[in-house]
Design an enzyme around this catalytic site. Structure first.
Site, short mmCIF file in Angstrom:
data_model
loop_
_atom_site.label_atom_id
_atom_site.label_comp_id
_atom_site.label_asym_id
_atom_site.label_seq_id
_atom_site.Cartn_x
_atom_site.Cartn_y
_atom_site.Cartn_z
N TYR A 32 0.96 -1.31 -0.09
CA TYR A 32 0.08 0.03 -0.04
C TYR A 32 0.79 1.39 -0.06
CZ TYR A 32 -3.30 3.48 1.48
OH TYR A 32 -3.86 4.79 1.60
N GLU A 33 1.81 1.44 1.01
CA GLU A 33 2.83 2.45 1.10
C GLU A 33 3.30 2.65 -0.42
OE1 GLU A 33 4.87 2.84 5.15
OE2 GLU A 33 4.78 1.09 4.53
N PHE A 34 4.08 1.57 -1.22
CA PHE A 34 4.54 1.79 -2.38
C PHE A 34 3.63 2.36 -3.25
CE2 PHE A 34 6.01 0.27 -6.55
CZ PHE A 34 7.26 0.35 -6.57
N ASP A 35 2.34 1.85 -3.20
CA ASP A 35 1.51 2.07 -4.43
C ASP A 35 1.15 3.80 -4.06
OD1 ASP A 35 1.42 -0.26 -5.53
OD2 ASP A 35 -0.37 -0.84 -4.50
N SER A 80 23.56 -21.20 -29.35
CA SER A 80 23.01 -22.26 -28.73
C SER A 80 24.12 -23.06 -27.94
CB SER A 80 22.42 -23.16 -29.76
OG SER A 80 21.53 -22.70 -30.73
N LEU A 81 23.52 -24.15 -27.10
CA LEU A 81 24.62 -24.85 -26.29
C LEU A 81 24.31 -26.28 -26.75
CD1 LEU A 81 23.74 -23.32 -22.72
CD2 LEU A 81 25.96 -23.07 -24.06
N GLU A 111 25.91 -23.39 -13.33
CA GLU A 111 24.40 -22.99 -12.92
C GLU A 111 23.33 -23.50 -13.35
OE1 GLU A 111 25.11 -18.79 -15.46
OE2 GLU A 111 27.00 -19.32 -15.02
N LYS A 113 19.93 -24.11 -15.42
CA LYS A 113 19.45 -23.79 -16.64
C LYS A 113 17.86 -23.56 -16.69
CE LYS A 113 19.44 -25.13 -21.69
NZ LYS A 113 17.93 -24.85 -21.77
N ASP A 115 14.39 -22.17 -17.70
CA ASP A 115 13.45 -22.44 -18.88
C ASP A 115 12.60 -21.41 -19.23
OD1 ASP A 115 12.71 -23.76 -21.21
OD2 ASP A 115 11.31 -24.95 -20.25
N GLU A 170 17.25 -15.10 -18.82
CA GLU A 170 16.10 -15.53 -19.35
C GLU A 170 14.78 -14.71 -18.52
OE1 GLU A 170 15.50 -18.73 -21.27
OE2 GLU A 170 17.68 -18.16 -21.47
N TYR A 222 22.69 -13.89 -16.34
CA TYR A 222 23.78 -15.28 -16.27
C TYR A 222 25.02 -15.02 -17.16
CZ TYR A 222 21.05 -17.29 -19.81
OH TYR A 222 20.17 -17.48 -21.08
N LYS A 285 30.13 -23.87 -17.51
CA LYS A 285 31.01 -23.22 -18.28
C LYS A 285 32.26 -23.04 -17.93
CE LYS A 285 27.05 -19.74 -18.79
NZ LYS A 285 26.68 -18.53 -18.34
N LYS A 309 21.42 -31.79 -19.57
CA LYS A 309 20.15 -31.77 -19.40
C LYS A 309 19.45 -32.93 -18.37
CE LYS A 309 17.86 -29.48 -21.58
NZ LYS A 309 17.56 -29.08 -22.78
N CYS A 403 6.83 -42.07 -53.25
CA CYS A 403 6.98 -40.70 -52.52
C CYS A 403 5.40 -40.39 -52.18
CB CYS A 403 7.56 -39.61 -53.46
SG CYS A 403 7.34 -38.04 -52.87
N CYS A 406 4.51 -36.99 -54.77
CA CYS A 406 4.66 -37.34 -56.29
C CYS A 406 4.67 -38.79 -56.90
CB CYS A 406 5.69 -36.49 -56.99
SG CYS A 406 7.57 -37.31 -56.42
N CYS A 421 13.11 -39.27 -52.29
CA CYS A 421 12.44 -39.29 -53.33
C CYS A 421 13.56 -38.53 -54.39
CB CYS A 421 11.34 -38.40 -53.34
SG CYS A 421 10.60 -37.84 -54.88
N CYS A 427 9.15 -32.73 -57.65
CA CYS A 427 8.28 -33.16 -56.31
C CYS A 427 8.24 -31.58 -55.61
CB CYS A 427 9.14 -34.06 -55.57
SG CYS A 427 8.41 -34.96 -53.85
#
Length: 664
Positions: A32-35, A80-81, A111, A113, A115, A170, A222, A285, A309, A403, A406, A421, A427
Site C-alpha cells: 500500500y505504501e509503495f502504491d 545455442s548450447l 549454473e 538452466k 526454462d 531468461e 547469467y 561453463k 539436461k 513418394c 509425387c 525421393c 516433387c
C-alpha cells in the site's frame, strides 16, 4: 522541498524499494505504501512533463504501445548450447578442453538452466537502452518497452559497471504467478495457458506494455558480453552483476573437476522441484574468460560451455497413424501422429520416427501404446512400445516405397539411414523446401517473404524455383490472398535487397546437400567464385581444408546438373553475388598458404579474433590445439604452461604478435 526535488527523491526511493522487493526478496515497505508513493510520483510527472525520464520507476506500469517490433542485429551473437546427458559426455568434453588449452587444471562455473525466453539487455553508462529477444541468435525483436515493466530488470545500475555491455538471461514466469494467472483465466471462462515458458515468451510480444506489466514476469541474468569489461572469470562476473543490481540466481557453484560438477547436477536434479521457476538442466561453463577465448566456437555453439539436461519426462499415448514427410533434399521422414498428450508443459500430437531402421528396431506399429519423451525436453520422440497393450490384430509396419507427394519410387543409398525421393525437379515439397531454404535468415534473408507465401506463390504458378523470385512484379502479387499493396511492395523490395548478400551466403542458399554455413565459407574463401568451384574436380575439392569426399561428391553432382547451372546463370544475370567482393579480395593474400598456427594467450595490439582473421586473410590456417602439423604458436601473455611445454617438446616455434605482424 520543491516538486522537482520531490520527484528525484521519489524516483530514488521507489527504485530502491523495487530492488529490495524483486531482486533481494526483502520488502522494506508495504504494498500500500509503495502504491501511494508511486501514485504521487505519477501525478508529479504528469504536472511536469519536461522532467520526463525514460527510466523512472513509473515506466514499470507500462502504457507504451508497440505495433511492430523492430528487428535488431545482436552486437554479439547469441549461441545455442551443446547438450550432454551423462557423466561420460562431460568427461569427454573436459578432455577436449584440456587438449585444446594444454592445461589439466580447468575450473568450471555451474549454473541452473532456467526454462524461459532468452533475452539480451544492453546498458550504456549504467542505463538500460535496449532489450532484444534471442531470435535466431544473429538478430531478434526489440521488446524494450515491455521488458522495462519487469520489476527485477534494473533501469539504472549501481557500482563499478563498464561503460557499455550486454547481459544475457531468461525472462521467466514463476510457478506461483503462472498458477494465479490461470486461476483468473478459468474464473473468467477462458482457457488456461499451457506452460510458464511459452506464456513468458508470448508476454514479451504483447503490443500494450501495460498488459505486460500486469504479468508477474521475472528476469534472471547469467552472462555478460562486451569489450574491456575488467572481468576475467565467469563466477566473478556473476558476483559483479549481482553487485550492479541484477537478479542473478544464487544457485551457482565454482567446481574444479567433473566429479564436483556431477555432485552439483545430482543435487539439483532432486531439489530443483523446490525452486520457484522451471529448470531443465545445468549449464557448465569454463570459468576462465581467457580459456573461453582460446576454446572459441563451433558454427552453432561455444566450445567452452555445455548444458547437462535432466532426464526427460516420459508419457504413454496411442500411435494413431504413421505418415511421411518429404524434405527439401528429398529425404523422407516418418512421423507418428499421436493421441494428444500433455508432456513437459505442452500438448504433443506428433513425433519423428527418424527412419525405417528406427521403426524396425523398436517394432513400432499403428495402434501401439508408445512411450514418448522430449529429447532435451524440446523435441518429442518415441523411445519404446508398451508391448503388453499391443492389440491382437496388430500388423508390422511396412515402410512406404513410393513418394507420398509425387509417387516416384524411393531410393536408399548404401550406408544411409534415410530413403529419398529422386524426383528432384518435380516433387512439390522439394521445390518449395529449396525456395524456403534459399530465403531463410542465414541464407538470402529476404524480408517480406515467409514459408506460407512461398507455398502460395508456387501453388499459383508464379514461381517454380528460387530464380523465379527475381522476376516477381507487384502487379502479379496483388490478386493473391492476404496480399495488399504494401505487402507486395515489401516482398519485391526484399528480393531486390537480397542481391547485396555476400557470396558465401549465396552459396549456402543454393541448397547443395552437406554444404552448410561453415562449408560454404570454406569453399567461397578457397575458390573465390562460383565459376572456380564449377571448374574444380572431385580430387581438387577433396584437397580443400575440411572438405571430405562426401561433401565434394555432393558439390560435383549439384554443379554438373544442367538445371542447376541454368538456375545459377539466371541468378547471376539478376545481379546476385557469385564471387568474393573486390575490396575483400584486396585485403587478402596467400603469404601464409599451407602454414598452420595456434593462437594462445592475451594480446596487446590486437584481439585474439582479429589475430585469427589476419592469419586466415593471408591464407593461413588456425588450429585449436598443438600437434606435429603446427608450424607456429602466436603467444601472448598468460599462455598455459602445458601448451608451452608441448610446443617445446614438438619443436614448434613460439612467436609474439609483433613477430607475426612482421611475417605478413
Amino acid at each position: 522541498m520543491t516538486d522537482k526535488e520531490r520527484i528525484l527523491q521519489l524516483r530514488e526511493a521507489l527504485t530502491n524499494y523495487n530492488y529490495q522487493y524483486y531482486v533481494l526478496d526483502t520488502p522494506v515497505i508495504s504494498d500500500y505504501e509503495f502504491d501511494m508513493k508511486l501514485k504521487e510520483l505519477q501525478d508529479l510527472e504528469a504536472k511536469y512533463p519536461e522532467l520526463f525520464d525514460a527510466n523512472s520507476p513509473t515506466v514499470r506500469v507500462g502504457g507504451m504501445v508497440t505495433k511492430n517490433f523492430e528487428t535488431v542485429v545482436h552486437d554479439y551473437r547469441m549461441y545455442s548450447l551443446e547438450n550432454s546427458y551423462s557423466k561420460e559426455d562431460l568427461e569427454d568434453w573436459e578432455k577436449r578442453i584440456q587438449k585444446i588449452i594444454g592445461d589439466d587444471t580447468v575450473a568450471f562455473t555451474c549454473e541452473l538452466k532456467y526454462d524461459g525466453a532468452s533475452m539480451s539487455l544492453t546498458y550504456e553508462n549504467g542505463v538500460l537502452v535496449k532489450a532484444v529477444t534471442r531470435g535466431d541468435g544473429f538478430q531478434g525483436d526489440d521488446v524494450t518497452n515491455n521488458v522495462k515493466t519487469i520489476r527485477s530488470v534494473p533501469l539504472k545500475l549501481t557500482g563499478d559497471y563498464p561503460a557499455k555491455f550486454d547481459i544475457r538471461g531468461e525472462i521467466v514466469l514463476p510457478y506461483e504467478g503462472f498458477a494465479k494467472m490461470n486461476q483468473e483465466r478459468i474464473e473468467a471462462g477462458e482457457d488456461p495457458y499451457m506452460n510458464p515458458r511459452n506464456t513468458a515468451s508470448g508476454s514479451l510480444k504483447l503490443q500494450d506494455s501495460a498488459e505486460v506489466a500486469k504479468r508477474p514476469l521475472d528476469c534472471l541474468l547469467y552472462n555478460i558480453v562486451g569489450e574491456n569489461l575488467g572481468i576475467t572469470k565467469q563466477f566473478e562476473s556473476l558476483e559483479k552483476a549481482r553487485a550492479w543490481g541484477f537478479k542473478v540466481p544464487k544457485e551457482s557453484k565454482l567446481c574444479n573437476s567433473t566429479k564436483e560438477v556431477m555432485e552439483f547436477v545430482n543435487y539439483w536434479d532432486v531439489y530443483r522441484h523446490n525452486l520457484p521457476y522451471e529448470t531443465d538442466g545445468v549449464v557448465i561453463k569454463v570459468n576462465s574468460f581467457q580459456h573461453q577465448e582460446e576454446l572459441g566456437y563451433t558454427a552453432k555453439a561455444p566450445r567452452w560451455a555445455m548444458a547437462y539436461k535432466f532426464k526427460a519426462e516420459q508419457v504413454v499415448t496411442k500411435l494413431d497413424k504413421i505418415t511421411y514427410q518429404v524434405g527439401r533434399t528429398g529425404a523422407i521422414t516418418p512421423v507418428a501422429n499421436l493421441e494428444p498428450v500433455l508432456l513437459a508443459g505442452t500438448t504433443v500430437k506428433r513425433a519423428s520416427l527418424h527412419n525405417a531402421d528406427q521403426i524396425a528396431k523398436l517394432d513400432i506399429r499403428e495402434g501401439d501404446m508408445v512411450f514418448v519423451e522430449k529429447g532435451g525436453e524440446i523435441i518429442p520422440k518415441i523411445v519404446g512400445v508398451d508391448f503388453a497393450q499391443r492389440p491382437v490384430d496388430s500388423v508390422p509396419t511396412n515402410y512406404i516405397n513410393a513418394c507420398p507427394e509425387c509417387g516416384a519410387e524411393l531410393v536408399r543409398k548404401e550406408g544411409e539411414a534415410q530413403h529419398y525421393c529422386p524426383n528432384y525437379m518435380g516433387c512439390p515439397p522439394q521445390i518449395t523446401g529449396r525456395i524456403q531454404h534459399f530465403i531463410s535468415r542465414k541464407a538470402m534473408d529476404i524480408e517480406g517473404l515467409g514459408a506460407e507465401t512461398v507455398e502460395l506463390l508456387f501453388k499459383e504458378g508464379l514461381i517454380t524455383n528460387y530464380a523465379d523470385l527475381y522476376t516477381l512484379q507487384v502487379g502479379e502479387l496483388l490478386p493473391l490472398e492476404r496480399m495488399a499493396q504494401k505487402s507486395a511492395e515489401n516482398l519485391v523490395q526484399g528480393v531486390e535487397k537480397s542481391k547485396e548478400i555476400p557470396f558465401e551466403r549465396v552459396l549456402f542458399a543454393l541448397g547443395i546437400r552437406y554444404v552448410g554455413e561453415t562449408v560454404a565459407k570454406k569453399l567461397a574463401k578457397h575458390y573465390k567464385s562460383i565459376d572456380a568451384i564449377i571448374s574444380a574436380s572431385l580430387e581438387e575439392l577433396v584437397a580443400v581444408d575440411e572438405i571430405g569426399v562426401k561433401i565434394a561428391e555432393s558439390v560435383v553432382d549439384f554443379l554438373k546438373s544442367e538445371e542447376n547451372i541454368v538456375l545459377i546463370s539466371r541468378l547471376k544475370s539478376y545481379g546476385l553475388q557469385f564471387e568474393i567482393a573486390k575490396e575483400i579480395l584486396e585485403s587478402q593474400t596467400e603469404k601464409l598458404l599451407g602454414v598452420t598456427f595456434v593462437v594462445s594467450g592475451v594480446f596487446e595490439s590486437v584481439s585474439r579474433n582479429e589475430l585469427k582473421k589476419m592469419i586466415e586473410d593471408n591464407g593461413g590456417k588456425v588450429a585449436s590445439s598443438i600437434s606435429s602439423k603446427t608450424n607456429y604458436i602466436v603467444a601472448g601473455d598468460n599462455m598455459g604452461p602445458s601448451k608451452k611445454n608441448k610446443a617445446e617438446k614438438l619443436g614448434v616455434p613460439i612467436i609474439s604478435e609483433y613477430d607475426f605482424k612482421e611475417m605478413i
